[in-house]
Design a protein around this motif. Structure first.
Motif, PDB file in Angstrom:
ATOM      1  N   ASN A 301      16.765   5.929  -4.454  1.00 39.94           N
ATOM      2  CA  ASN A 301      15.510   6.192  -5.159  1.00 39.94           C
ATOM      3  C   ASN A 301      14.382   5.456  -4.429  1.00 39.94           C
ATOM      4  O   ASN A 301      14.055   4.308  -4.744  1.00 39.94           O
ATOM      5  N   TYR A 302      13.773   6.135  -3.471  1.00 43.39           N
ATOM      6  CA  TYR A 302      12.718   5.520  -2.658  1.00 43.39           C
ATOM      7  C   TYR A 302      11.425   5.316  -3.438  1.00 43.39           C
ATOM      8  O   TYR A 302      10.557   4.541  -3.026  1.00 43.39           O
ATOM      9  N   GLN A 303      11.281   5.977  -4.587  1.00 46.22           N
ATOM     10  CA  GLN A 303      10.047   5.836  -5.355  1.00 46.22           C
ATOM     11  C   GLN A 303       9.856   4.420  -5.895  1.00 46.22           C
ATOM     12  O   GLN A 303       8.733   3.990  -6.144  1.00 46.22           O
ATOM     13  N   ARG A 304      10.934   3.693  -6.061  1.00 48.05           N
ATOM     14  CA  ARG A 304      10.821   2.325  -6.560  1.00 48.05           C
ATOM     15  C   ARG A 304      10.074   1.429  -5.574  1.00 48.05           C
ATOM     16  O   ARG A 304       9.534   0.392  -5.956  1.00 48.05           O
ATOM     17  N   LEU A 305      10.049   1.820  -4.307  1.00 46.49           N
ATOM     18  CA  LEU A 305       9.383   1.028  -3.286  1.00 46.49           C
ATOM     19  C   LEU A 305       8.050   1.634  -2.856  1.00 46.49           C
ATOM     20  O   LEU A 305       7.372   1.066  -2.001  1.00 46.49           O
ATOM     21  N   ASN A 306       7.695   2.776  -3.419  1.00 39.59           N
ATOM     22  CA  ASN A 306       6.430   3.410  -3.074  1.00 39.59           C
ATOM     23  C   ASN A 306       5.273   2.826  -3.883  1.00 39.59           C
ATOM     24  O   ASN A 306       5.477   2.060  -4.822  1.00 39.59           O
ATOM     25  N   LEU A 307       4.072   3.224  -3.511  1.00 44.55           N
ATOM     26  CA  LEU A 307       2.864   2.707  -4.152  1.00 44.55           C
ATOM     27  C   LEU A 307       2.037   3.853  -4.720  1.00 44.55           C
ATOM     28  O   LEU A 307       1.926   4.911  -4.101  1.00 44.55           O
ATOM     29  N   ILE A 308       1.475   3.640  -5.889  1.00 46.33           N
ATOM     30  CA  ILE A 308       0.496   4.568  -6.438  1.00 46.33           C
ATOM     31  C   ILE A 308      -0.881   4.287  -5.850  1.00 46.33           C
ATOM     32  O   ILE A 308      -1.662   5.201  -5.582  1.00 46.33           O
ATOM     33  N   LEU A 309      -1.169   3.019  -5.625  1.00 39.89           N
ATOM     34  CA  LEU A 309      -2.435   2.613  -5.012  1.00 39.89           C
ATOM     35  C   LEU A 309      -2.129   1.626  -3.901  1.00 39.89           C
ATOM     36  O   LEU A 309      -1.518   0.581  -4.132  1.00 39.89           O
ATOM     37  N   THR A 310      -2.553   1.977  -2.688  1.00 36.64           N
ATOM     38  CA  THR A 310      -2.329   1.120  -1.533  1.00 36.64           C
ATOM     39  C   THR A 310      -3.321  -0.031  -1.545  1.00 36.64           C
ATOM     40  O   THR A 310      -4.521   0.190  -1.736  1.00 36.64           O
TER      41      THR A 310
END
Length: 325
Positions: A301-310
């Protein structure tokens, strides 16, 4: 007879003189009446000077132009041009911005008119081309301070015949402020209802205008804290669309690996599956360290490490001057 003829000659002479006087007066009045009309015709002539080939008045062009003036920029509350321009209905597609970090995430914001890509949308400053950002694949409009912009003109139709292939999607012309007199200061602060994504910034603008020219200068600073996808329910899981249904499923390229076994392999025969993954905490040196791969439990689950706002921090200083020779 002599008296009669003399009287007739006198009358004819007086009439001729009177007639010449009337004609002369009428001619003078006609000349005088023509002079104001000529002056009026000269005053009706207009000269339109624009900073680019984009026409600002829709009635004078066959192409639709969408304009954002300075009042709208101030009322929007946006601190970067990217947040402002990308809200326009004509901006569509996968335009990069600080809220998209797949393949980017450097804080840049590009413009993609009609979803044709940022590399096919021409961005101008006062009618002049600016250099594109290699990492963003287009022009990063966040590098232009919002307090320096007077208005933004968006040509929503293709203009490749005029500007070239980089204007297939359209043209965005950013007009900078000029003839500004005085000083202004502004500050901005915001935070989400989850106590993250904090932003703060300030800007200062100074200007001086004279009979022959003007100068404007200032500084702009903005800082944004990150927002993790794991902190939002709508973004914490990687989702895929299969057969019309949305399912939660991550990437098969997981930290423990996925190994595809050829036909006839003893491990494949023993486990009854074509691909295996390593058990957590094992070194993978024996067959017992592996089990059959399951997408429901082993996908990453790569979304756990993604960002909504950089996260980003920007400081811009600018100066613009003009002088009439």
């Amino acid at each position: 007879m002599n008296k009669l003829s003399s009287a007739v000659r006198l009358a004819l002479s007086v009439g001729a003189v009177a007639g010449m006087g009337v004609v002369g007066t009428a001619y003078a009045q006609d000349q005088a009446s023509q002079q104001p009309s000529e002056q009026k015709a000269q005053s009706l002539e207009t000269i339109v000077v624009t900073g680019s080939r984009i026409r600002r008045v829709d009635l004078e062009t066959a192409n639709p132009v969408f304009a954002i003036d300075r009042a709208q920029i101030q009322q929007s509350g946006k601190v970067t041009l990217g947040d402002l321009v990308q809200e326009a209905p004509s901006i569509a597609g996968a335009a990069q911005n600080p809220q998209v970090n797949n393949g980017g995430g450097d804080g840049a914001s590009t413009v993609s008119l009609r979803g044709l890509g940022a590399q096919r949308t021409l961005v101008l400053i006062n009618g002049h081309r600016i250099i594109q950002s290699p990492s963003a694949g287009g022009v990063d409009i966040n590098q232009i301070p919002a307090n320096l912009v007077e208005r933004i003109e968006v040509l929503k139709d293709g203009a490749s015949a005029v500007y070239g292939s980089d204007a297939i999607g359209g043209v965005v012309n950013i007009i900078l402020r000029s003839n500004y007199q005085g000083a202004e200061f502004s500050a901005d602060y915001g935070i989400s209802d989850r106590n993250d994504g904090e932003r703060r910034g300030f800007s200062a603008t100074f200007g001086q205008t004279g009979d022959k020219g003007s100068v404007i200068a200032g500084i702009n600073y903005n800082k944004f804290d990150p927002i993790s996808s794991a902190d939002r329910d709508f973004a914490k899981d990687a989702t895929y669309l299969y057969s019309g249904s949305v399912i939660k499923l991550g990437s098969s390229r997981n930290p423990n690996g996925r190994i595809f076994l050829p036909a006839g392999d003893p491990t494949r025969t023993a486990l009854g599956c074509s691909s295996v993954t390593k058990l957590p905490g094992t070194d993978g040196t024996s067959r017992a360290d592996y089990r059959c791969y399951s997408g429901a439990t082993d996908s990453f689950n790569y979304q756990r490490l993604n960002l909504i706002l950089t996260p980003q921090e920007r400081t811009s200083a600018f100066a613009l001057a003009n002088y009439q020779l």
